[in-house]
Scaffold this motif. Structure first.
Motif, PDB file in Angstrom:
ATOM      1  N   SER A  15      -3.456   0.136  -3.011  1.00 28.27           N
ATOM      2  CA  SER A  15      -3.344  -0.939  -2.025  1.00 28.27           C
ATOM      3  C   SER A  15      -3.745  -2.275  -2.651  1.00 28.27           C
ATOM      4  CB  SER A  15      -4.249  -0.653  -0.824  1.00 28.27           C
ATOM      5  OG  SER A  15      -4.243  -1.734   0.090  1.00 28.27           O
ATOM      6  N   SER A  16      -3.223  -3.354  -2.084  1.00 25.52           N
ATOM      7  CA  SER A  16      -3.578  -4.700  -2.533  1.00 25.52           C
ATOM      8  C   SER A  16      -5.012  -5.061  -2.173  1.00 25.52           C
ATOM      9  CB  SER A  16      -2.634  -5.742  -1.913  1.00 25.52           C
ATOM     10  OG  SER A  16      -1.318  -5.571  -2.370  1.00 25.52           O
ATOM     11  N   GLU A  17      -5.555  -4.433  -1.146  1.00 28.70           N
ATOM     12  CA  GLU A  17      -6.938  -4.694  -0.757  1.00 28.70           C
ATOM     13  C   GLU A  17      -7.604  -3.371  -0.413  1.00 28.70           C
ATOM     14  OE1 GLU A  17      -7.422  -7.733   2.233  1.00 28.70           O
ATOM     15  OE2 GLU A  17      -6.033  -9.107   1.240  1.00 28.70           O
ATOM     16  N   LEU A  18      -8.927  -3.370  -0.455  1.00 26.03           N
ATOM     17  CA  LEU A  18      -9.687  -2.159  -0.150  1.00 26.03           C
ATOM     18  C   LEU A  18      -9.409  -1.669   1.264  1.00 26.03           C
ATOM     19  CD1 LEU A  18     -11.868  -0.090  -0.914  1.00 26.03           C
ATOM     20  CD2 LEU A  18     -13.586  -1.748  -0.187  1.00 26.03           C
ATOM     21  N   ARG A  19      -9.194  -2.598   2.195  1.00 22.84           N
ATOM     22  CA  ARG A  19      -8.962  -2.197   3.586  1.00 22.84           C
ATOM     23  C   ARG A  19      -7.758  -1.255   3.699  1.00 22.84           C
ATOM     24  NH1 ARG A  19      -9.475  -6.636   6.587  1.00 22.84           N
ATOM     25  NH2 ARG A  19      -9.942  -8.013   4.848  1.00 22.84           N
ATOM     26  N   GLY A  20      -6.747  -1.448   2.860  1.00 21.61           N
ATOM     27  CA  GLY A  20      -5.581  -0.571   2.897  1.00 21.61           C
ATOM     28  C   GLY A  20      -5.930   0.853   2.508  1.00 21.61           C
ATOM     29  N   ILE A  21      -6.770   1.017   1.487  1.00 21.38           N
ATOM     30  CA  ILE A  21      -7.226   2.344   1.066  1.00 21.38           C
ATOM     31  C   ILE A  21      -8.032   3.007   2.178  1.00 21.38           C
ATOM     32  CG2 ILE A  21      -8.699   3.587  -0.554  1.00 21.38           C
ATOM     33  CD1 ILE A  21      -6.372   2.558  -2.051  1.00 21.38           C
ATOM     34  N   LEU A  22      -8.905   2.224   2.811  1.00 22.01           N
ATOM     35  CA  LEU A  22      -9.777   2.786   3.850  1.00 22.01           C
ATOM     36  C   LEU A  22      -8.981   3.280   5.057  1.00 22.01           C
ATOM     37  CD1 LEU A  22     -12.763   0.254   3.752  1.00 22.01           C
ATOM     38  CD2 LEU A  22     -12.583   2.515   2.676  1.00 22.01           C
ATOM     39  N   LYS A  23      -7.808   2.694   5.294  1.00 18.80           N
ATOM     40  CA  LYS A  23      -6.978   3.138   6.421  1.00 18.80           C
ATOM     41  C   LYS A  23      -6.482   4.574   6.235  1.00 18.80           C
ATOM     42  CE  LYS A  23      -6.999  -0.277   9.339  1.00 18.80           C
ATOM     43  NZ  LYS A  23      -7.494  -0.091  10.717  1.00 18.80           N
ATOM     44  N   TYR A  24      -6.518   5.068   5.004  1.00 17.04           N
ATOM     45  CA  TYR A  24      -6.117   6.451   4.761  1.00 17.04           C
ATOM     46  C   TYR A  24      -7.257   7.434   5.040  1.00 17.04           C
ATOM     47  CZ  TYR A  24      -1.760   4.972   2.504  1.00 17.04           C
ATOM     48  OH  TYR A  24      -0.511   4.447   2.244  1.00 17.04           O
ATOM     49  N   GLY A  25      -8.422   6.919   5.406  1.00 15.85           N
ATOM     50  CA  GLY A  25      -9.539   7.789   5.767  1.00 15.85           C
ATOM     51  C   GLY A  25     -10.302   8.366   4.600  1.00 15.85           C
TER      52      GLY A  25
ATOM     53  N   ALA B 233       0.857  -1.183   0.000  1.00 16.01           N
ATOM     54  CA  ALA B 233       0.000   0.000   0.000  1.00 16.01           C
ATOM     55  C   ALA B 233       0.891   1.229   0.000  1.00 16.01           C
ATOM     56  CB  ALA B 233      -0.927   0.014   1.214  1.00 16.01           C
ATOM     57  N   GLY B 234       0.365   2.328  -0.546  1.00 14.08           N
ATOM     58  CA  GLY B 234       1.183   3.529  -0.564  1.00 14.08           C
ATOM     59  C   GLY B 234       0.415   4.758  -0.993  1.00 14.08           C
ATOM     60  N   ALA B 235       1.133   5.892  -1.024  1.00 15.58           N
ATOM     61  CA  ALA B 235       0.531   7.186  -1.361  1.00 15.58           C
ATOM     62  C   ALA B 235       1.490   7.989  -2.232  1.00 15.58           C
ATOM     63  CB  ALA B 235       0.202   7.963  -0.093  1.00 15.58           C
TER      64      ALA B 235
ATOM     65  N   LYS C 143       0.219  14.810   3.911  1.00 20.95           N
ATOM     66  CA  LYS C 143      -0.218  14.367   5.236  1.00 20.95           C
ATOM     67  C   LYS C 143      -0.625  12.898   5.244  1.00 20.95           C
ATOM     68  CE  LYS C 143      -1.853  19.005   6.490  1.00 20.95           C
ATOM     69  NZ  LYS C 143      -3.045  19.842   6.843  1.00 20.95           N
ATOM     70  N   PHE C 144      -0.958  12.357   4.074  1.00 18.80           N
ATOM     71  CA  PHE C 144      -1.393  10.960   3.993  1.00 18.80           C
ATOM     72  C   PHE C 144      -0.238   9.980   4.204  1.00 18.80           C
ATOM     73  CE2 PHE C 144      -4.861  13.129   1.935  1.00 18.80           C
ATOM     74  CZ  PHE C 144      -5.977  12.372   2.258  1.00 18.80           C
ATOM     75  N   HIS C 145       0.990  10.414   3.990  1.00 22.02           N
ATOM     76  CA  HIS C 145       2.129   9.498   4.110  1.00 22.02           C
ATOM     77  C   HIS C 145       2.266   8.940   5.528  1.00 22.02           C
ATOM     78  CE1 HIS C 145       3.236  10.394   0.063  1.00 22.02           C
ATOM     79  NE2 HIS C 145       3.454  11.675   0.317  1.00 22.02           N
ATOM     80  N   ALA C 146       1.840   9.703   6.500  1.00 22.88           N
ATOM     81  CA  ALA C 146       1.924   9.237   7.887  1.00 22.88           C
ATOM     82  C   ALA C 146       1.022   8.028   8.141  1.00 22.88           C
ATOM     83  CB  ALA C 146       1.558  10.374   8.837  1.00 22.88           C
ATOM     84  N   LEU C 147       0.059   7.784   7.244  1.00 20.11           N
ATOM     85  CA  LEU C 147      -0.893   6.681   7.433  1.00 20.11           C
ATOM     86  C   LEU C 147      -0.479   5.409   6.693  1.00 20.11           C
ATOM     87  CD1 LEU C 147      -4.149   8.805   7.008  1.00 20.11           C
ATOM     88  CD2 LEU C 147      -3.218   7.901   9.154  1.00 20.11           C
ATOM     89  N   THR C 148       0.613   5.467   5.963  1.00 20.61           N
ATOM     90  CA  THR C 148       1.023   4.287   5.186  1.00 20.61           C
ATOM     91  C   THR C 148       1.371   3.115   6.087  1.00 20.61           C
ATOM     92  OG1 THR C 148       1.772   5.601   3.301  1.00 20.61           O
ATOM     93  CG2 THR C 148       2.731   3.407   3.537  1.00 20.61           C
ATOM     94  N   SER C 149       1.969   3.363   7.226  1.00 18.02           N
ATOM     95  CA  SER C 149       2.304   2.261   8.147  1.00 18.02           C
ATOM     96  C   SER C 149       1.042   1.575   8.648  1.00 18.02           C
ATOM     97  CB  SER C 149       3.134   2.772   9.324  1.00 18.02           C
ATOM     98  OG  SER C 149       2.421   3.765  10.051  1.00 18.02           O
ATOM     99  N   SER C 150      -0.016   2.344   8.896  1.00  9.68           N
ATOM    100  CA  SER C 150      -1.286   1.764   9.333  1.00  9.68           C
ATOM    101  C   SER C 150      -1.931   0.956   8.206  1.00  9.68           C
ATOM    102  CB  SER C 150      -2.238   2.874   9.783  1.00  9.68           C
ATOM    103  OG  SER C 150      -3.496   2.356  10.146  1.00  9.68           O
TER     104      SER C 150
ATOM    105  N   SER D 270      -2.639  -3.316   8.091  1.00 14.47           N
ATOM    106  CA  SER D 270      -3.932  -3.963   7.849  1.00 14.47           C
ATOM    107  C   SER D 270      -3.816  -5.126   6.868  1.00 14.47           C
ATOM    108  CB  SER D 270      -4.948  -2.934   7.323  1.00 14.47           C
ATOM    109  OG  SER D 270      -4.674  -2.572   5.985  1.00 14.47           O
ATOM    110  N   LEU D 271      -2.680  -5.204   6.155  1.00 15.22           N
ATOM    111  CA  LEU D 271      -2.460  -6.265   5.162  1.00 15.22           C
ATOM    112  C   LEU D 271      -1.494  -7.331   5.669  1.00 15.22           C
ATOM    113  CD1 LEU D 271      -2.024  -3.992   1.994  1.00 15.22           C
ATOM    114  CD2 LEU D 271      -4.111  -5.104   2.782  1.00 15.22           C
TER     115      LEU D 271
END
Length: 617
Positions: A160-170, A5-7, A16-23, A27-28
């Motif tokens: 992201s490989s899965e939708l859950r990864g995208i959703l973690k970015y809010g 997953a990435g931004a 500001k979204f880069h801080a959420l890449t670890s989250s 999730s994956l």
């Protein structure tokens, strides 16, 4: 297999979204429990979770950097011709630091640019960031074996490989109304749609440049082949594909269901690797769905180390809660339940398995293929079809039991024969009454008609058009999604030899008559391996991998279903479903002619659990 997953940010707001890449990458973690990596640049971030299959050393760590540190690759999948590509790159002067296929892609991109994607024979989704060009490229394999989601607004591009990864970015959680309708017709959501508005699935066989905003198909159409002996050509290609897919630095086995497709793959694999482990799942409480006897016959012939996982009805229904918690997008193919249990048990023995997925779509193995052949070759007079439908009115049509299922298929055949070819395909591909449970607000969506046309066949009589439509719709969005999500939930890699490039392109180039005719279905596959497949398996009819939904909804799942349908206050708050239509569907399920009502009720139950997990939590 892995997950990433990435931004890619366009301005300071996007950064500001880069801080959420670890989250997002956390999730994956189920996709890759063996290793984790994170990389950050000024306007780019990417995380990777690795399932170690090939080259277990630190040199194969991801995200992988070029020697110049300005090209970054995150990759999910396996490349099975990596050895040939590696030798070609070495002849051009490239020096490798690992034995991994990841490095082959990285150096291949540096040598050939985006032309490298057409050279790859395998299953993959990947992201390449070229820092000098400030360009992000996403690519997905020819069949969509591996998943890839993305989201874009004016500030950032997320993937992201899965939708859950995208959703973690809010990202905003708004239902896509077109995807909602597609889901309740098909029981899954085809690419490029996703259930969340603004989030897309990358289409198979494409690469996307985020800088130029271009999506390009890198796949060339299948070309005619010169071989006169098609059976011999298929044997040679499939033998090579299986041999390549047995290569790994971890234990490898085969799924063996007892059907033709997996029997051929297991037979070839066992000839290459004697004593190979094979695995099947049995349903002692449901003899109608159980195929372990046939799997045992094949295992004995091939001398595999065979393991049968017997699953009781109670275990199947209990696995439902794991399924609900693991799905990040509504997906209502109920055979996910046994596949999930098969993957869970198999993962205790091996880390990689070969499967027979893809053969039905390539060779013409589904009931609907035979139905289309009959309708196209000998159209039924409308009066006769209507008379037959009248006779079947009130018949006990059902998927549970031989008689009810035969009547159900007969009624669907007759009703489909009255439709145009595009409508007939759409009718056979899904559940025509599924959308009836939606509110008028949800159904009256002008984009649904355009989406429907995107996936149906054109008018004509070439059965290959139907097979191609199934490759685009059913294989990519149902069969491969099911196997990917359920296997990766247990960190198990599944490889699909039938979808090897030279196998699939060869089969797709042949006339439909070589695959299906009045002589039967999957003719080429049957005729190519008569010595390998036991006669009992060659002679048996197609059997789906289904579960006893009707029995569950009349028994242990009835209270859960009644509660969801009876919660009128919640249904009105959602403004998605028609409560009265749901009640009528429930009564139909309880009647003597349930037809496909259990499948739609299952789709409803899956959706409601998904909605509570992702919209209310």
């Amino acid at each position: 297999m892995c997950g990433f997953a990435g931004a890619f940010s366009f301005d300071d707001v996007g950064k500001k979204f880069h801080a959420l890449t670890s989250s997002a990458i956390y999730s994956l973690r189920h996709r890759g429990p063996d290793d984790e990596g994170l990389l950050y640049r000024d306007n780019f971030s990417v995380g990777h979770r690795r399932l170690k299959i090939l080259d277990l050393s630190p040199q194969a760590h991801q995200p992988m950097l070029s020697d110049s540190k300005d090209v970054i690759l995150a990759f999910n999948g396996e490349i099975f011709n990596f050895d040939l590509l590696r030798r070609a790159l070495e002849r051009k002067g490239h020096v490798f630091q690992s034995r991994s296929d990841t490095e082959v892609i990285l150096l291949g991109y540096q040598e050939w640019g985006t032309d490298v994607f057409d050279k790859l024979d395998g299953e993959f989704a990947l992201a390449i960031f070229n820092e000098k060009k400030n360009e992000l490229i996403l690519a997905r394999d020819r069949f969509g074996i591996k998943p890839l989601y993305f989201y874009r607004d004016e500030h950032v591009f997320l993937f992201s490989s899965e939708l859950r990864g995208i959703l973690k970015y809010g990202v905003p959680r708004v239902l896509d109304q077109t995807a909602l309708q597609l889901y309740f017709h098909l029981n899954y959501i085809p690419s490029p749609y996703s259930i969340i508005q603004g989030v897309k699935k990358q289409e198979k066989g494409t690469f996307l440049s985020v800088v130029s905003n271009q999506v390009k198909y890198y796949v060339k159409p299948p070309s005619d082949v010169a071989e006169e002996n098609h059976e011999r050509a298929l044997r040679s290609r499939l033998q090579h594909a299986v041999e390549k897919r047995l290569y790994a630095d971890v234990p490898v086995g085969c799924f063996l269901s007892g059907g033709l497709d997996s029997t051929v793959i297991t037979g070839i694999a066992a000839g290459i690797k004697p004593g190979l482990p094979s695995f099947s799942i049995g349903f002692p409480d449901q003899p109608f769905f159980d195929e372990t006897g046939y799997a045992g016959i094949a295992a004995k012939k091939f001398g595999t180390t065979h393991t049968v996982f017997e699953v009781k009805n109670r275990e199947l229904s209990e696995s439902m809660h794991f399924l609900f918690s693991h799905l990040d997008e509504p997906f209502a193919d109920s055979s996910s339940l046994p596949v999930q249990l098969l993957c869970k048990s198999t993962a205790e023995y091996v880390k990689v398995v070969l499967s027979g997925d893809g053969a039905d779509e390539l060779f013409g193995g589904y009931n609907k293929h035979e139905a289309e052949r009959r309708i196209a070759s000998r159209p039924m007079p409308a009066l006769l079809a209507k008379a037959g439908l009248s006779m079947l009115s009130g018949a006990p049509v059902s998927r549970s039991g031989k008689t009810g299922n035969t009547l159900r298929k007969a009624r669907k055949f007759l009703s489909s024969s009255l439709l145009s070819r595009p409508d007939r395909y759409w009718n056979m591909a899904g559940f025509p009454d599924g959308r009836n449970i939606l509110t008028a607000h949800s159904i009256h969506n002008r984009l649904y008609g355009a989406a429907k046309k995107q996936f149906t066949c054109e008018e004509g009589n070439d059965l290959n058009d139907v097979l191609e439509a199934d490759i685009r719709l059913v294989l990519e969005n149902d069969m491969l999604v099911k196997v990917d999500r359920m296997s990766m939930a247990h960190s198990l890699e599944v490889r699909v030899p039938y979808l090897a490039h030279d196998v699939s392109s060869f089969v797709r180039s042949l006339p439909a008559s070589r695959k299906i005719s009045s002589g039967g279905r999957k003719l080429l596959l049957r005729n190519a391996f008569p010595d390998l497949v036991p006669d009992l398996i060659l002679a048996r009819s197609k059997k789906g991998f289904e579960v006893p939904l009707l029995e569950w909804f009349k028994g242990e799942l009835k209270p859960m279903l009644e509660k969801e349908i009876g919660d009128i206050t919640f249904l009105k708050q959602q403004n998605i479903f028609n409560p009265e239509a749901l009640r009528q569907l429930f009564l139909k399920m309880l009647s003597g002619a349930p037809d496909d009502s259990p499948a739609t009720l299952w789709a409803f139950l899956v959706f409601q659990n998904w909605y509570r997990n992702y919209f209310l939590n």
